[in-house]
Design a protein around this motif. Structure first.
Motif, PDB file in Angstrom:
ATOM      1  N   ALA A   1       0.825  -1.213   0.000  1.00 17.35           N
ATOM      2  CA  ALA A   1       0.000   0.000   0.000  1.00 17.35           C
ATOM      3  C   ALA A   1       0.861   1.265   0.000  1.00 17.35           C
ATOM      4  O   ALA A   1       0.398   2.338   0.363  1.00 17.35           O
ATOM      5  CB  ALA A   1      -0.928   0.001   1.208  1.00 17.35           C
ATOM      6  N   ARG A   2       2.105   1.096  -0.407  1.00 16.38           N
ATOM      7  CA  ARG A   2       3.074   2.190  -0.504  1.00 16.38           C
ATOM      8  C   ARG A   2       3.487   2.772   0.854  1.00 16.38           C
ATOM      9  O   ARG A   2       4.148   3.806   0.897  1.00 16.38           O
ATOM     10  CB  ARG A   2       2.549   3.318  -1.405  1.00 16.38           C
ATOM     11  CG  ARG A   2       2.365   2.906  -2.856  1.00 16.38           C
ATOM     12  CD  ARG A   2       2.037   4.089  -3.742  1.00 16.38           C
ATOM     13  NE  ARG A   2       1.898   3.680  -5.136  1.00 16.38           N
ATOM     14  CZ  ARG A   2       1.614   4.526  -6.129  1.00 16.38           C
ATOM     15  NH1 ARG A   2       1.445   5.816  -5.873  1.00 16.38           N
ATOM     16  NH2 ARG A   2       1.506   4.069  -7.358  1.00 16.38           N
ATOM     17  N   GLN A   3       3.090   2.114   1.931  1.00 15.08           N
ATOM     18  CA  GLN A   3       3.631   2.538   3.219  1.00 15.08           C
ATOM     19  C   GLN A   3       5.092   2.113   3.283  1.00 15.08           C
ATOM     20  O   GLN A   3       5.482   1.126   2.661  1.00 15.08           O
ATOM     21  CB  GLN A   3       2.822   1.935   4.378  1.00 15.08           C
ATOM     22  CG  GLN A   3       3.032   0.446   4.635  1.00 15.08           C
ATOM     23  CD  GLN A   3       2.171  -0.444   3.781  1.00 15.08           C
ATOM     24  OE1 GLN A   3       1.779  -0.064   2.681  1.00 15.08           O
ATOM     25  NE2 GLN A   3       1.885  -1.643   4.272  1.00 15.08           N
ATOM     26  N   SER A   4       5.898   2.848   4.010  1.00 11.46           N
ATOM     27  CA  SER A   4       7.323   2.529   4.055  1.00 11.46           C
ATOM     28  C   SER A   4       7.865   2.723   5.466  1.00 11.46           C
ATOM     29  O   SER A   4       7.285   3.452   6.282  1.00 11.46           O
ATOM     30  CB  SER A   4       8.111   3.408   3.079  1.00 11.46           C
ATOM     31  OG  SER A   4       8.084   4.763   3.472  1.00 11.46           O
ATOM     32  N   VAL A   5       8.971   2.029   5.723  1.00 10.33           N
ATOM     33  CA  VAL A   5       9.648   2.156   7.004  1.00 10.33           C
ATOM     34  C   VAL A   5      11.140   2.057   6.748  1.00 10.33           C
ATOM     35  O   VAL A   5      11.585   1.312   5.871  1.00 10.33           O
ATOM     36  CB  VAL A   5       9.179   1.068   7.999  1.00 10.33           C
ATOM     37  CG1 VAL A   5       9.492  -0.326   7.469  1.00 10.33           C
ATOM     38  CG2 VAL A   5       9.811   1.269   9.368  1.00 10.33           C
ATOM     39  N   ARG A   6      11.913   2.828   7.477  1.00  8.77           N
ATOM     40  CA  ARG A   6      13.367   2.769   7.363  1.00  8.77           C
ATOM     41  C   ARG A   6      13.922   1.999   8.557  1.00  8.77           C
ATOM     42  O   ARG A   6      13.536   2.259   9.700  1.00  8.77           O
ATOM     43  CB  ARG A   6      13.962   4.177   7.315  1.00  8.77           C
ATOM     44  CG  ARG A   6      13.399   5.016   6.202  1.00  8.77           C
ATOM     45  CD  ARG A   6      14.245   6.240   5.880  1.00  8.77           C
ATOM     46  NE  ARG A   6      14.782   6.912   7.036  1.00  8.77           N
ATOM     47  CZ  ARG A   6      15.725   7.857   6.973  1.00  8.77           C
ATOM     48  NH1 ARG A   6      16.215   8.219   5.805  1.00  8.77           N
ATOM     49  NH2 ARG A   6      16.167   8.444   8.068  1.00  8.77           N
ATOM     50  N   ILE A   7      14.829   1.068   8.295  1.00  4.53           N
ATOM     51  CA  ILE A   7      15.407   0.271   9.364  1.00  4.53           C
ATOM     52  C   ILE A   7      16.929   0.219   9.206  1.00  4.53           C
ATOM     53  O   ILE A   7      17.445   0.279   8.096  1.00  4.53           O
ATOM     54  CB  ILE A   7      14.843  -1.164   9.393  1.00  4.53           C
ATOM     55  CG1 ILE A   7      15.192  -1.914   8.106  1.00  4.53           C
ATOM     56  CG2 ILE A   7      13.340  -1.146   9.636  1.00  4.53           C
ATOM     57  CD1 ILE A   7      14.860  -3.398   8.170  1.00  4.53           C
ATOM     58  N   PRO A   8      17.653   0.110  10.315  1.00  2.00           N
ATOM     59  CA  PRO A   8      19.112  -0.078  10.235  1.00  2.00           C
ATOM     60  C   PRO A   8      19.436  -1.478   9.765  1.00  2.00           C
ATOM     61  O   PRO A   8      18.645  -2.412   9.957  1.00  2.00           O
ATOM     62  CB  PRO A   8      19.565   0.156  11.680  1.00  2.00           C
ATOM     63  CG  PRO A   8      18.370  -0.156  12.510  1.00  2.00           C
ATOM     64  CD  PRO A   8      17.165   0.191  11.693  1.00  2.00           C
ATOM     65  N   VAL A   9      20.627  -1.628   9.168  1.00  2.00           N
ATOM     66  CA  VAL A   9      21.022  -2.931   8.633  1.00  2.00           C
ATOM     67  C   VAL A   9      22.501  -3.200   8.873  1.00  2.00           C
ATOM     68  O   VAL A   9      23.304  -2.278   9.039  1.00  2.00           O
ATOM     69  CB  VAL A   9      20.749  -3.032   7.114  1.00  2.00           C
ATOM     70  CG1 VAL A   9      19.274  -2.846   6.806  1.00  2.00           C
ATOM     71  CG2 VAL A   9      21.596  -2.031   6.322  1.00  2.00           C
ATOM     72  N   PHE A  10      22.833  -4.492   8.893  1.00  2.00           N
ATOM     73  CA  PHE A  10      24.197  -4.960   8.696  1.00  2.00           C
ATOM     74  C   PHE A  10      24.367  -5.152   7.194  1.00  2.00           C
ATOM     75  O   PHE A  10      23.521  -5.789   6.555  1.00  2.00           O
ATOM     76  CB  PHE A  10      24.436  -6.289   9.406  1.00  2.00           C
ATOM     77  CG  PHE A  10      24.377  -6.240  10.903  1.00  2.00           C
ATOM     78  CD1 PHE A  10      25.520  -6.042  11.653  1.00  2.00           C
ATOM     79  CD2 PHE A  10      23.162  -6.409  11.572  1.00  2.00           C
ATOM     80  CE1 PHE A  10      25.474  -6.015  13.042  1.00  2.00           C
ATOM     81  CE2 PHE A  10      23.096  -6.383  12.949  1.00  2.00           C
ATOM     82  CZ  PHE A  10      24.259  -6.178  13.696  1.00  2.00           C
ATOM     83  N   HIS A  11      25.472  -4.646   6.647  1.00  2.00           N
ATOM     84  CA  HIS A  11      25.676  -4.698   5.200  1.00  2.00           C
ATOM     85  C   HIS A  11      26.962  -5.462   4.911  1.00  2.00           C
ATOM     86  O   HIS A  11      28.068  -4.998   5.219  1.00  2.00           O
ATOM     87  CB  HIS A  11      25.774  -3.270   4.642  1.00  2.00           C
ATOM     88  CG  HIS A  11      26.010  -3.209   3.163  1.00  2.00           C
ATOM     89  ND1 HIS A  11      26.517  -2.093   2.535  1.00  2.00           N
ATOM     90  CD2 HIS A  11      25.812  -4.130   2.172  1.00  2.00           C
ATOM     91  CE1 HIS A  11      26.622  -2.319   1.245  1.00  2.00           C
ATOM     92  NE2 HIS A  11      26.199  -3.551   1.002  1.00  2.00           N
ATOM     93  N   LEU A  12      26.826  -6.655   4.341  1.00  2.00           N
ATOM     94  CA  LEU A  12      27.972  -7.482   3.984  1.00  2.00           C
ATOM     95  C   LEU A  12      28.217  -7.350   2.487  1.00  2.00           C
ATOM     96  O   LEU A  12      27.378  -7.729   1.665  1.00  2.00           O
ATOM     97  CB  LEU A  12      27.710  -8.944   4.348  1.00  2.00           C
ATOM     98  CG  LEU A  12      28.825  -9.947   4.008  1.00  2.00           C
ATOM     99  CD1 LEU A  12      30.107  -9.623   4.752  1.00  2.00           C
ATOM    100  CD2 LEU A  12      28.368 -11.369   4.322  1.00  2.00           C
ATOM    101  N   SER A  13      29.367  -6.795   2.136  1.00  2.00           N
ATOM    102  CA  SER A  13      29.736  -6.597   0.734  1.00  2.00           C
ATOM    103  C   SER A  13      31.144  -7.134   0.540  1.00  2.00           C
ATOM    104  O   SER A  13      32.118  -6.551   1.046  1.00  2.00           O
ATOM    105  CB  SER A  13      29.672  -5.111   0.364  1.00  2.00           C
ATOM    106  OG  SER A  13      29.978  -4.916  -1.001  1.00  2.00           O
TER     107      SER A  13
END
Length: 215
Positions: free
Chosen positions: A165-177
C-alpha cells in the motif's frame, strides 16, 4: 531467520541490539555510539533529553550480562566530538564491568584530548586492529586482504522497506559486501544513511527484536 555469518574460524552472531557477538574469542563489537551527542545539542539550545543515552547504556549492560565478553570493541565514534560531562558518565558506567576489557578503534568523531583517553576505561587503538582473520576499523577500508573480513562502522547503513500500500519504514542494517561487514549505528541518537546494495551483497535488517535477511 539467518543471523549468523561464518568467516574462517570466526562465527559472527548478528544481534538485534545492533552489535555482533563472536563466541570463539569472547568478544562483542559495535559501532557509532555517539555518546554525549544530546549534551552538545543542548549547548546549542536544542532541548534533547539525556535519557536517550541511558537507553544505550541499558543495552550495553544487557549485552555484557548476557554474553559476559572478555573484550568489548567500539568501532569508532564512541563519543560525539568535544568533551562534555557525559564522558565521565560513560567511563564511570564502564567501571561496573571489571571482567571485561573495553577497546576503542578511534573514529573521526573521537577527538578528545590524549589525556582524556589515557585516563579512560579504554584501550585505545589509533590504527585498524587485526584480530585473527578480522580487521577492525571505523571507516570502511579500501584495501582488505583476501584472508580478512573488515568489520567497520561510520556509514550508519539503513534501507527503506516499502509495502504493497506504498507505506514505508526505514530500518538499520548490517551490510555485507565482499569481505567487508558494515555495522549499523548502535546509538539511538544517530540517524540512518540509506544504502544501495550491489549485486552479491547481503543485507540483514534490524527490526528491534530480531534480524531478518532482506532479499
Amino acid at each position: 531467520m539467518i543471523s549468523d555469518i561464518i568467516y574462517k574460524n570466526h562465527p559472527l552472531k548478528l544481534l538485534p541490539e545492533k552489535a555482533i557477538w563472536e563466541p570463539n574469542i569472547s568478544a562483542i563489537f559495535l559501532a557509532d555510539l555517539h555518546f554525549g551527542k544530546a549534551a552538545h545539542f543542548r549547548k546549542s539550545g536544542i532541548p534533547i533529553p539525556e535519557p536517550i543515552h541511558q537507553e544505550d547504556l541499558n543495552q550495553i549492560t544487557n549485552l555484557i550480562l548476557k554474553y559476559q565478553p572478555n573484550d568489548f570493541y567500539f568501532l569508532g565514534d564512541l563519543f560525539h566530538s568535544d568533551w562534555n560531562e557525559q564522558w565521565e558518565v560513560l567511563n564511570q558506567f564502564l567501571k561496573n564491568f571489571t571482567e571485561t576489557k573495553f577497546h576503542l578503534i578511534k573514529g573521526n568523531h573521537d577527538v578528545l584530548s590524549p589525556i582524556a583517553y589515557t585516563r579512560s576505561s579504554f584501550q585505545i587503538h589509533l590504527q585498524p586492529l587485526e584480530l585473527g582473520n578480522l580487521l577492525l576499523s571505523h571507516e570502511p577500508l579500501e584495501s582488505v586482504s583476501v584472508d580478512q573480513l573488515n568489520l567497520c562502522g561510520h556509514i550508519h547503513p539503513g534501507i527503506r522497506l516499502v509495502g504493497k500500500a506504498r507505506q514505508s519504514v526505514r530500518i538499520p542494517v548490517f551490510h555485507l559486501s565482499g569481505n567487508q561487514l558494515t555495522l549499523p549505528a548502535f546509538g539511538n541518537f544517530t540517524g540512518l544513511a540509506l544504502i544501495t546494495p550491489k549485486a552479491g551483497d547481503q543485507i540483514f535488517g534490524v527490526t528491534g527484536k530480531k534480524i531478518i535477511q532482506i532479499l
